[in-house]
Design an enzyme around this catalytic site. Structure first.
Site, PDB file in Angstrom:
ATOM      1  N   LYS A  54       0.841  -1.205   0.000  1.00  0.00           N
ATOM      2  CA  LYS A  54       0.000   0.000   0.000  1.00  0.00           C
ATOM      3  C   LYS A  54       0.874   1.252   0.000  1.00  0.00           C
ATOM      4  O   LYS A  54       0.601   2.229  -0.699  1.00  0.00           O
ATOM      5  CB  LYS A  54      -0.939  -0.018   1.217  1.00  0.00           C
ATOM      6  CG  LYS A  54      -2.047  -1.044   1.062  1.00  0.00           C
ATOM      7  CD  LYS A  54      -2.832  -1.329   2.336  1.00  0.00           C
ATOM      8  CE  LYS A  54      -3.882  -2.409   2.052  1.00  0.00           C
ATOM      9  NZ  LYS A  54      -4.623  -2.838   3.234  1.00  0.00           N
ATOM     10  N   GLN A  98      -4.525  -1.776   9.469  1.00  0.00           N
ATOM     11  CA  GLN A  98      -4.513  -3.055   8.755  1.00  0.00           C
ATOM     12  C   GLN A  98      -5.237  -4.117   9.580  1.00  0.00           C
ATOM     13  O   GLN A  98      -4.972  -4.293  10.767  1.00  0.00           O
ATOM     14  CB  GLN A  98      -3.060  -3.471   8.469  1.00  0.00           C
ATOM     15  CG  GLN A  98      -2.935  -4.725   7.635  1.00  0.00           C
ATOM     16  CD  GLN A  98      -3.531  -4.583   6.229  1.00  0.00           C
ATOM     17  OE1 GLN A  98      -3.376  -3.553   5.583  1.00  0.00           O
ATOM     18  NE2 GLN A  98      -4.229  -5.599   5.773  1.00  0.00           N
ATOM     19  N   ASP A 121     -11.066   3.544   4.784  1.00  0.00           N
ATOM     20  CA  ASP A 121     -11.662   2.253   4.432  1.00  0.00           C
ATOM     21  C   ASP A 121     -13.171   2.242   4.712  1.00  0.00           C
ATOM     22  O   ASP A 121     -13.793   1.176   4.734  1.00  0.00           O
ATOM     23  CB  ASP A 121     -10.963   1.081   5.147  1.00  0.00           C
ATOM     24  CG  ASP A 121     -11.176  -0.243   4.392  1.00  0.00           C
ATOM     25  OD1 ASP A 121     -11.705  -0.203   3.248  1.00  0.00           O
ATOM     26  OD2 ASP A 121     -10.838  -1.302   4.934  1.00  0.00           O
TER      27      ASP A 121
END
Ligand code: NAP
Length: 284
Positions: A54, A98, A121
């Site tokens: 990422k 994460q 997210d």
């Protein structure tokens, strides 16, 4: 029939090119450079690898990134402290925690503590709620958004299609169903208590497998010509596999490779969401 490939890597490159141009134009006009803060708790090698990828993707389009690590012994309160610090940091556009963190971490509290504008997210209840209500302004979660963009980019009609999503997690299955519904698919959401998974799956023009169970979807569960999206990342004998059994490619019309399908799209949407978060955060 041999399925055509839904090439997540190739579509992701289009998204990166677009974001790179927008970042360059923004910075050239004196705007702030977006920055992604990644947070990993614990020493899971897969999580460390995903975060490295990422950050590499961010750098390639001109987005800065900071890597924050907490030991596997870190408490929920310590993670909350870090989140608060990143919320306050005006140089941080987006925060990515994460998943999965170690089991003792209370992710419900952590996600609720994120500044919704920096929630790249789309997991914060405000963003998830806006998406669930079909209202504008919510951040679309990366994996579900990546799935629908991959379908759209590949010219697969979503409106009017029968879409079946296998898996109802808050991270993948449920928001994928909502994003397909928003684009006017007729959506069925399956889970472990679904009584006739095969019967539902066989009706699907678009079949999204996100159960995390190798070989759950056998070729006789796939409608000929269907678009099949294999989201899962299962590890079998050190190799990444999805949820599809042998021979699905002979029945499906379209298929995501795994790896190389949904994963690259997830990362591309993270980069897009980070850019858009900076635009919202800075008000310009
Ligand atoms: P999760 O939280 O474990 O959820 C799995 C879902 O699948 C649950 O809703 C579960 O139903 C359902 N399920 C499990 N076994 C089933 C069965 N036999 N029949 C029907 N439904 C079944 O997992 P997740 O976070 O959603 O992730 C799903 C998979 O996608 C994992 O392999 C994960 O690693 C992968 N993933 C990939 C990406 C990517 O970028 N490619 C991103 C995120 C996740 P119940 O609710 O009834 O238990």
């Amino acid at each position: 029939m041999t399925a055509r490939i839904l090439d997540g890597k190739a579509v992701a490159q289009h998204i990166y090119a677009d974001i790179a141009a927008r970042v360059a134009a923004r910075v050239a006009h004196g705007g702030s450079r977006p920055k992604l803060a990644t947070v990993v708790v614990g020493d899971d090698p897969a999580s460390a690898q995903y975060v490295r990828m990422k950050q590499k993707n961010a750098k390639a389009v001109g987005i800065d990134s900071d890597d924050h690590r907490l030991p596997s012994t870190a408490t929920t309160d310590q993670l909350l402290e870090l989140v608060e610090q990143l919320n306050r940091d005006v140089t941080v556009s987006g925060i990515l925690i994460q998943q999965p963190p170690p089991a003792h971490i209370d992710m419900t509290r952590v996600i609720a503590a994120l500044d919704p504008i920096k929630d790249v997210d789309g997991a914060h209840p405000l963003n998830a709620g806006l998406i669930a209500l079909g209202l504008p302004g919510g951040v679309e979660p990366c994996t579900p958004a990546g799935i629908v963009v991959l379908l759209e980019h590949s010219g697969i009609p979503i409106e009017g299609a029968n879409a079946v999503v296998v898996g109802r997690s808050n991270l993948v299955g449920k928001p994928t169903a909502l994003l397909l519904l928003k684009r006017n698919a007729t959506v069925t959401l399956c889970h472990t208590r679904t009584t006739d998974l095969a019967g539902h799956a066989r009706q699907a023009d678009i079949l999204v497998a996100a159960a995390g169970k190798p070989e759950l979807i056998s070729k006789d569960m796939v409608k000929p010509g269907a678009a099949v999206i294999d989201v899962s990342t299962n590890w079998v004998d050190g190799k990444q596999v999805g949820d599809l059994g042998p021979g699905v490619a002979e029945v499906a019309g379209w298929l995501t490779p795994n790896p190389g399908g949904v994963g690259p799209m997830t990362r591309a949407m993270l980069i897009k969401n980070t850019f858009e978060a900076e635009v919202r955060r800075s008000g310009a």
